[in-house]
Enzyme design. Structure first.
Site, PDB file in Angstrom:
ATOM      1  N   THR A 145      97.987  79.339  35.865  1.00  0.00           N
ATOM      2  CA  THR A 145      96.707  79.200  35.155  1.00  0.00           C
ATOM      3  C   THR A 145      96.835  78.504  33.795  1.00  0.00           C
ATOM      4  O   THR A 145      95.839  78.347  33.093  1.00  0.00           O
ATOM      5  CB  THR A 145      96.042  80.577  34.986  1.00  0.00           C
ATOM      6  OG1 THR A 145      97.012  81.488  34.460  1.00  0.00           O
ATOM      7  CG2 THR A 145      95.537  81.103  36.327  1.00  0.00           C
ATOM      8  N   LEU A 321     105.442  72.113  29.136  1.00  0.00           N
ATOM      9  CA  LEU A 321     105.549  70.715  29.551  1.00  0.00           C
ATOM     10  C   LEU A 321     105.208  70.590  31.024  1.00  0.00           C
ATOM     11  O   LEU A 321     105.560  71.468  31.828  1.00  0.00           O
ATOM     12  CB  LEU A 321     106.980  70.211  29.320  1.00  0.00           C
ATOM     13  CG  LEU A 321     107.423  70.047  27.873  1.00  0.00           C
ATOM     14  CD1 LEU A 321     108.920  69.821  27.789  1.00  0.00           C
ATOM     15  CD2 LEU A 321     106.653  68.921  27.194  1.00  0.00           C
ATOM     16  N   HIS A 446     121.636  43.769  30.357  1.00  0.00           N
ATOM     17  CA  HIS A 446     121.513  43.046  29.087  1.00  0.00           C
ATOM     18  C   HIS A 446     120.467  41.943  29.227  1.00  0.00           C
ATOM     19  O   HIS A 446     120.497  41.211  30.211  1.00  0.00           O
ATOM     20  CB  HIS A 446     122.847  42.406  28.696  1.00  0.00           C
ATOM     21  CG  HIS A 446     122.730  41.544  27.478  1.00  0.00           C
ATOM     22  ND1 HIS A 446     122.669  42.074  26.218  1.00  0.00           N
ATOM     23  CD2 HIS A 446     122.618  40.190  27.339  1.00  0.00           C
ATOM     24  CE1 HIS A 446     122.541  41.083  25.338  1.00  0.00           C
ATOM     25  NE2 HIS A 446     122.498  39.938  25.990  1.00  0.00           N
TER      26      HIS A 446
HETATM   27  C1  LIG Z   1      96.829  66.610  24.558  1.00  0.00           C
HETATM   28  C2  LIG Z   1      97.968  67.066  25.427  1.00  0.00           C
HETATM   29  C3  LIG Z   1      98.935  66.158  25.801  1.00  0.00           C
HETATM   30  C4  LIG Z   1      99.990  66.556  26.608  1.00  0.00           C
HETATM   31  N1  LIG Z   1     100.929  65.631  26.957  1.00  0.00           N
HETATM   32  C5  LIG Z   1     101.970  66.005  27.719  1.00  0.00           C
HETATM   33  C6  LIG Z   1     102.942  65.048  28.121  1.00  0.00           C
HETATM   34  O1  LIG Z   1     102.846  63.863  27.788  1.00  0.00           O
HETATM   35  N2  LIG Z   1     103.974  65.466  28.887  1.00  0.00           N
HETATM   36  C7  LIG Z   1     104.101  66.775  29.267  1.00  0.00           C
HETATM   37  O2  LIG Z   1     105.075  67.110  29.957  1.00  0.00           O
HETATM   38  N3  LIG Z   1     103.182  67.703  28.921  1.00  0.00           N
HETATM   39  C8  LIG Z   1     102.124  67.353  28.159  1.00  0.00           C
HETATM   40  N4  LIG Z   1     101.181  68.278  27.823  1.00  0.00           N
HETATM   41  C9  LIG Z   1     101.362  69.666  28.303  1.00  0.00           C
HETATM   42  C10 LIG Z   1     100.917  69.787  29.767  1.00  0.00           C
HETATM   43  O3  LIG Z   1      99.590  69.378  29.880  1.00  0.00           O
HETATM   44  C11 LIG Z   1     101.075  71.224  30.235  1.00  0.00           C
HETATM   45  O4  LIG Z   1     102.391  71.657  29.992  1.00  0.00           O
HETATM   46  C12 LIG Z   1     100.786  71.328  31.721  1.00  0.00           C
HETATM   47  O5  LIG Z   1      99.479  70.923  32.014  1.00  0.00           O
HETATM   48  C13 LIG Z   1     100.975  72.766  32.206  1.00  0.00           C
HETATM   49  O6  LIG Z   1     100.714  72.812  33.575  1.00  0.00           O
HETATM   50  P1  LIG Z   1     100.249  74.157  34.283  1.00  0.00           P
HETATM   51  O7  LIG Z   1     100.182  73.828  35.739  1.00  0.00           O
HETATM   52  O8  LIG Z   1     101.090  75.287  33.864  1.00  0.00           O
HETATM   53  O9  LIG Z   1      98.791  74.478  33.714  1.00  0.00           O
HETATM   54  P2  LIG Z   1      97.488  73.604  33.443  1.00  0.00           P
HETATM   55  O10 LIG Z   1      97.714  72.184  33.561  1.00  0.00           O
HETATM   56  O11 LIG Z   1      96.911  74.139  32.184  1.00  0.00           O
HETATM   57  O12 LIG Z   1      96.529  74.002  34.655  1.00  0.00           O
HETATM   58  C14 LIG Z   1      96.032  75.293  34.808  1.00  0.00           C
HETATM   59  C15 LIG Z   1      94.812  75.239  35.708  1.00  0.00           C
HETATM   60  O13 LIG Z   1      94.456  76.567  36.078  1.00  0.00           O
HETATM   61  C16 LIG Z   1      93.035  76.672  36.101  1.00  0.00           C
HETATM   62  N5  LIG Z   1      92.695  78.093  35.954  1.00  0.00           N
HETATM   63  C17 LIG Z   1      92.993  78.898  34.913  1.00  0.00           C
HETATM   64  N6  LIG Z   1      92.573  80.164  35.179  1.00  0.00           N
HETATM   65  C18 LIG Z   1      92.001  80.132  36.391  1.00  0.00           C
HETATM   66  C19 LIG Z   1      91.385  81.114  37.211  1.00  0.00           C
HETATM   67  N7  LIG Z   1      91.330  82.399  36.825  1.00  0.00           N
HETATM   68  N8  LIG Z   1      90.875  80.736  38.395  1.00  0.00           N
HETATM   69  C20 LIG Z   1      90.969  79.447  38.816  1.00  0.00           C
HETATM   70  N9  LIG Z   1      91.543  78.473  38.097  1.00  0.00           N
HETATM   71  C21 LIG Z   1      92.061  78.822  36.894  1.00  0.00           C
HETATM   72  C22 LIG Z   1      92.622  75.817  34.913  1.00  0.00           C
HETATM   73  O14 LIG Z   1      91.270  75.430  35.043  1.00  0.00           O
HETATM   74  C23 LIG Z   1      93.594  74.653  35.025  1.00  0.00           C
HETATM   75  O15 LIG Z   1      93.049  73.617  35.822  1.00  0.00           O
HETATM   76  C24 LIG Z   1     100.084  67.906  27.042  1.00  0.00           C
HETATM   77  C25 LIG Z   1      99.095  68.827  26.689  1.00  0.00           C
HETATM   78  C26 LIG Z   1      98.050  68.416  25.887  1.00  0.00           C
HETATM   79  C27 LIG Z   1      96.994  69.416  25.527  1.00  0.00           C
END
Ligand SMILES: Cc1cc2nc3c(=O)[nH]c(=O)nc-3n(C[C@H](O)[C@H](O)[C@H](O)COP(=O)(O)OP(=O)(O)OC[C@H]3O[C@@H](n4cnc5c(N)ncnc54)[C@H](O)[C@@H]3O)c2cc1C
Length: 468
Positions: A145, A321, A446
């Site tokens: 999430t 990340l 290179h």
């Molecule tokens: C501006 C910005 C730039 C970034 N750039 C980079 C980068 O260049 N490289 C990098 O490695 N990382 C980057 N990150 C970090 C990266 O986005 C996160 O580490 C990554 O998205 C985490 O993935 P995740 O699958 O854990 O969660 P998330 O991508 O946060 O996805 C979680 C999903 O769960 C859903 N959800 C939550 N609760 C519920 C629920 N109860 N029921 C149904 N759905 C739910 C949410 O809606 C969401 O879609 C960046 C972050 C930001 C904010």
């Protein structure tokens, strides 16, 4: 309505969608639950992808405005079409959303749109507007999430003038000024985007360096480059409050002597970190535990205190990340499948997409000193490269830290054009425990920026000629 699956993944970010695909490949009847209408989570919709789209577009503008003339390219009028910049960014995001939908369909993964909440350890309730709740039971659940932005005391995000990266990536017009609280990865990337399109950007950072979790040489060089490009970088500053005054925000901060200063600005962008997102997930209906930072506690197999429920990505400990979340997504599917997958948390690269880019893997010099680990080091400027001169991109360096006795690579840190791509060489070397000398026994093209990596490996192993 009731549904039953082998595996249900909650959240469709890089952790969730990658895990769903691996589970489906392994033959499990898999569903993915996402509260938003589109797939992809933070990374695809308001993180990695849109920020990189805007970083690329704004870098083109900045290059055209400030650097083209040295190449003999001049023009009578340069204009920024901010609307088009944002439209292209939205198109890039949409293409990724559609690609993910395609991948889910191709792998026969059922997509359930709605908000998931645990009723007990084997059932969730999925609620979406205008539809009846769906009761979904599963043999195993994977919580992915993600995270949400967080703020600091005295600064309340109102999403109007006191905003996060999410709102900043969707601004309707170009502001005149912006104060960014936090000089970490998101802060410096956002500062780059807006500075390049002529917004007066100030970064207020509490620590004594930018990107303070990375090797301190990187932050120092980045500060020099960002300052040269017009960003006002203020270190050792403790923000005390931000107040929305209607058509501007007043920010108050204390310097290291405790003296109070104020800045009036169009927008304040809060980039002080993110917190795990478990709100409304119904963890109280399970025995799943969270730590003091709100992260779901797991064992080394990423299994929560409920044996049939796993958790991955930003919602558990470790760097926030996308590639870490993806690795965990595959890892957990293979664990469930009874395999013995490998995940090396020590070798997850960190990247910052400023220009030049910053990338890092392994231990920093400061960590080695603190842990009393002996090391030798090299630091090679990229300015000596024919490639750097040809491209007029001479800012940056490659720094290698290795074991003095055996030459084991301990850390590689660089600031250079395309550092995000270059760092993979070091990750491969470190994962397979090749030595600094081994890294010099391969051919580097290179002219290329990769030659700075070679020179840094040569230098740390005592065979180099160029060093800072
Ligand atoms: C501006 C910005 C730039 C970034 N750039 C980079 C980068 O260049 N490289 C990098 O490695 N990382 C980057 N990150 C970090 C990266 O986005 C996160 O580490 C990554 O998205 C985490 O993935 P995740 O699958 O854990 O969660 P998330 O991508 O946060 O996805 C979680 C999903 O769960 C859903 N959800 C939550 N609760 C519920 C629920 N109860 N029921 C149904 N759905 C739910 C949410 O809606 C969401 O879609 C960046 C972050 C930001 C904010």
């Amino acid at each position: 309505m009731n549904k039953k699956f082998d595996i249900v993944v909650i959240g469709s970010g890089p952790g969730g969608y990658v895990s769903a695909i691996r589970n489906a490949q392994l033959g499990y009847r898999t569903a993915i639950v996402e509260k938003y209408d589109v797939l992809g989570g933070t990374c695809t919709n308001v993180g990695c992808i849109p920020s990189k789209a805007l970083l690329d577009s704004t870098e083109h503008y900045f290059q055209a405005k400030h650097k083209f003339d040295q190449h003999g390219i001049t023009y009578s009028e340069l204009q920024l079409n901010f609307n088009q910049l944002m439209t292209r960014k939205n198109e890039v995001v949409n293409q990724n959303n559609n690609g993910l939908k395609y991948l889910m369909d191709k792998n026969n993964i059922e997509i359930i749109h709605g908000f998931a909440s645990f009723l007990n350890n084997e059932t969730i309730n999925v609620i979406s507007e205008g539809n009846d709740p769906i009761i979904v039971s599963s043999d195993k659940f994977i919580i992915a999430t993600g995270s949400k932005p967080t703020s600091i005391p005295g600064v309340k995000i109102d999403k109007k003038r006191i905003i996060t990266s999410t709102e900043a990536l969707n601004l309707a017009t170009v502001p005149k000024s912006m104060v960014i609280i936090g000089g970490g990865v998101i802060g410096v990337e956002m500062a780059s985007i807006f500075n390049r399109i002529d917004v007066k950007v100030t970064i207020l950072e509490y620590a004594d360096n930018l990107i303070p979790t990375m090797d301190s040489d990187l932050g120092k060089t980045l500060k020099r480059i960002m300052t040269k490009e017009g960003i006002n970088v203020k270190l050792n500053k403790k923000v005390q409050s931000a107040e929305n005054k209607g058509d501007y925000v007043q920010v108050t901060y204390a310097n290291s002597k405790g003296e109070i200063h104020t800045i009036d600005t169009d927008y304040v962008l809060v980039a002080t970190g993110r917190k795990p997102y478990t709100q409304g997930l119904g963890l109280e209906n399970t025995v799943i535990q969270t730590d003091t930072s709100g992260r779901i506690i797991t064992n080394a197999q990423l299994q929560t205190t409920e044996p049939a429920i796993y958790a991955i990505g930003d919602v558990v400990s470790g760097p926030m990340l996308a590639h870490k979340a993806e690795e965990e997504g595959v890892f957990v599917a293979e664990i469930i499948n009874g395999q013995k997958p490998h995940m090396n948390y020590d070798l997850i690269p960190s990247v910052v997409y400023t220009w030049p880019e910053v990338a890092s893997v392994g231990k920093t010099e400061q960590e080695l000193i603190k842990a009393n680990i002996k090391f030798k080091k090299s630091k090679v400027p990229i300015s000596f490269l024919g490639r750097a001169r040809a491209a007029a991109e001479k800012d940056g360096f490659v720094k290698v830290l290795s074991d003095p006795k055996y030459g084991e690579l301990l850390g590689v840190h660089l600031i250079a054009p395309r550092a995000a791509d270059l760092i993979s060489t070091a990750v491969v070397g470190m994962e397979y425990e090749v030595t600094d000398i081994d890294m010099t026994n391969i051919s580097y093209p290179h002219p290329s920026y990769a030659e700075a990596m070679k020179e840094a490996f040569l230098s740390v192993s005592g065979k180099g000629t160029i060093s800072l």
